[in-house]
Design a protein around this motif. Structure first.
Motif, PDB file in Angstrom:
ATOM      1  N   GLN A 134       0.804  -0.950  -0.005  1.00 48.55           N
ATOM      2  CA  GLN A 134       0.298  -0.104   0.166  1.00 48.55           C
ATOM      3  C   GLN A 134       0.664   1.337  -0.287  1.00 48.55           C
ATOM      4  O   GLN A 134       1.790   1.455   0.813  1.00 48.55           O
ATOM      5  CB  GLN A 134      -1.102  -0.053   1.452  1.00 48.55           C
ATOM      6  N   ASP A 136       0.678   4.812   0.364  1.00 45.46           N
ATOM      7  CA  ASP A 136       0.005   6.166   1.251  1.00 45.46           C
ATOM      8  C   ASP A 136       0.645   6.966   1.160  1.00 45.46           C
ATOM      9  O   ASP A 136       1.247   7.732   1.018  1.00 45.46           O
ATOM     10  CB  ASP A 136      -0.160   6.515   2.490  1.00 45.46           C
ATOM     11  N   ASP A 139      -3.609  12.966   1.609  1.00 47.28           N
ATOM     12  CA  ASP A 139      -4.620  13.179   1.113  1.00 47.28           C
ATOM     13  C   ASP A 139      -5.244  13.117  -0.207  1.00 47.28           C
ATOM     14  O   ASP A 139      -6.139  13.469  -1.268  1.00 47.28           O
ATOM     15  CB  ASP A 139      -4.973  14.678   1.251  1.00 47.28           C
ATOM     16  N   GLN A 140      -3.902  12.482  -1.254  1.00 44.27           N
ATOM     17  CA  GLN A 140      -4.786  12.693  -2.660  1.00 44.27           C
ATOM     18  C   GLN A 140      -5.031  10.927  -2.426  1.00 44.27           C
ATOM     19  O   GLN A 140      -6.252  11.027  -3.229  1.00 44.27           O
ATOM     20  CB  GLN A 140      -3.164  12.408  -3.497  1.00 44.27           C
ATOM     21  N   LYS A 141      -4.400   9.991  -2.566  1.00 43.74           N
ATOM     22  CA  LYS A 141      -4.977   8.506  -2.478  1.00 43.74           C
ATOM     23  C   LYS A 141      -4.151   7.726  -1.841  1.00 43.74           C
ATOM     24  O   LYS A 141      -2.993   7.703  -1.934  1.00 43.74           O
ATOM     25  CB  LYS A 141      -5.603   8.364  -3.920  1.00 43.74           C
ATOM     26  N   ILE A 142      -4.291   6.455  -1.686  1.00 42.47           N
ATOM     27  CA  ILE A 142      -3.880   4.821  -1.269  1.00 42.47           C
ATOM     28  C   ILE A 142      -3.857   3.929  -2.818  1.00 42.47           C
ATOM     29  O   ILE A 142      -4.929   3.539  -3.216  1.00 42.47           O
ATOM     30  CB  ILE A 142      -4.781   4.374  -0.634  1.00 42.47           C
ATOM     31  N   TYR A 143      -2.599   3.725  -3.330  1.00 37.19           N
ATOM     32  CA  TYR A 143      -2.539   2.844  -4.193  1.00 37.19           C
ATOM     33  C   TYR A 143      -2.146   1.766  -3.531  1.00 37.19           C
ATOM     34  O   TYR A 143      -0.490   1.476  -2.993  1.00 37.19           O
ATOM     35  CB  TYR A 143      -1.691   3.027  -5.470  1.00 37.19           C
ATOM     36  N   THR A 144      -2.256   0.399  -4.386  1.00 35.74           N
ATOM     37  CA  THR A 144      -1.447  -0.296  -4.662  1.00 35.74           C
ATOM     38  C   THR A 144      -0.899  -1.049  -5.358  1.00 35.74           C
ATOM     39  O   THR A 144      -0.928  -1.067  -6.627  1.00 35.74           O
ATOM     40  CB  THR A 144      -3.152  -1.714  -3.994  1.00 35.74           C
TER      41      THR A 144
END
Length: 325
Positions: A134, A136, A139-144
């Motif tokens: 993950q 993190d 505030d933008q986004k959590i990408y996998t």
């Protein structure tokens, strides 16, 4: 380190063999006869400790698509971080600048290579089919970030052949490592012999005949099998027969390569003889053509002189007639 060196060795076999393996691992369809492969050997800084790491398993096909293959013998929960670090190092070195319409500063794109973790040895079922990391960004986004795994011990020799991934077959020697350490019975030795003779050496020979690998690839794979076998099983006197079998196969492969080389040399000699004959015929033809050209020039000159003589005779006849009058 022997397995690390062995894995890096197979990645430098012929482009046909390596392209076939990539197609099998990543379900791609590159043409093994035309695909080009280059290597990313660039050293980069991997983490906050500023320890240098070498991303030497990243291959670039057709100067465009990058693939990162990380080989493991045992389970390693930290490997996902290492793969990500190598991938970022490659992306940073090869970052792309894209002009932006609304600003003088360009936008940058990081192109990560397609990753894959290959477990060469027999690992437990706890090893997942893929690792997820993950990322993190607040505030933008959590990408996998996902990295698939390949458990080589779970793939049969037949499946490796079907997927044209035969250059990984020497590592099947690891399948019986734990069993040999516990039980060196007659059945275990027979299983080891079958593994080497049928699954490994047989697969190498079959794939060479099918054109999936070159004769040089086959020779190097047998040589690599011998080195790995010696490392894993040489201390077991019960396995000497299998060791001798590998030696004999290597000798036969060497003899075959020598015979093929001799055949090629004979063909080259024949070709050189024919080329010399053609060159001699061309030289003779050129000489004959030169003579014909010279003869034609002499003929043209004689024809011109004849025409001049005929003109002179005609003139003299006219003068004679006038004199008679």
């Amino acid at each position: 380190m022997i397995f690390d060196r062995a894995f890096k060795k197979i990645l430098t076999l012929s482009s046909k063999a390596v392209t076939n393996m990539i197609n099998g691992l990543f379900s791609t369809n590159y043409d093994p006869d035309t695909a080009t492969i280059s290597y990313h050997w660039t050293e980069h800084q991997a983490d906050s400790t500023l320890k240098a790491t070498l991303a030497d398993t990243i291959l670039i096909l057709n100067n465009k698509d990058a693939y990162h293959m990380e080989a493991q013998i045992t389970e390693d929960q930290e490997i996902i971080f290492r793969v990500f670090s190598y991938g970022y190092g490659y992306a940073d070195v090869n970052k792309e600048a894209i002009p932006a319409d609304d600003t003088a500063h360009p936008n940058f794109v990081l192109h990560f290579p397609n990753p894959c973790i290959i477990f060469l040895g027999d690992v437990s079922s706890k090893v997942p089919d893929k690792y997820n990391l993950q990322l993190d960004f607040g505030d933008q986004k959590i990408y996998t970030y996902t990295v698939p795994t390949v458990k080589l011990a779970d793939i049969s020799a037949q499946e490796l052949n079907n997927r044209k991934m035969v250059i990984l077959i020497p590592f099947h020697l690891l399948k019986l490592r734990k069993l040999m350490a516990k039980n060196r019975s007659h059945d275990t030795i027979c299983s080891l012999k079958k593994l080497v003779e049928t699954d490994i050496l047989g697969s190498i020979e079959t794939n060479q005949q099918l054109g999936n690998i070159t004769p040089s690839d086959a020779h190097q794979l047998i040589s690599l099998t011998k080195k790995l076998y010696s490392y894993l099983y040489e201390t077991y006197t019960e396995s000497e027969e299998v060791h001798d079998m590998i030696d004999q196969s290597l000798e036969l492969e060497s003899d075959e390569l020598v015979l093929k080389m001799q055949a090629l040399e004979e063909k080259l000699k024949e070709l050189n003889i024919k080329t010399a004959e053609v060159d001699a015929a061309n030289a003779k033809l050129e000489s004959t053509q030169a003579k014909l050209n010279s003869t034609q020039a002499e003929l043209d000159s004689a024809q011109a002189k004849l025409s001049d003589a005929e003109s002179e005779i005609t003139r003299l006849k006219k003068e004679l007639e006038q004199a008679k009058r």
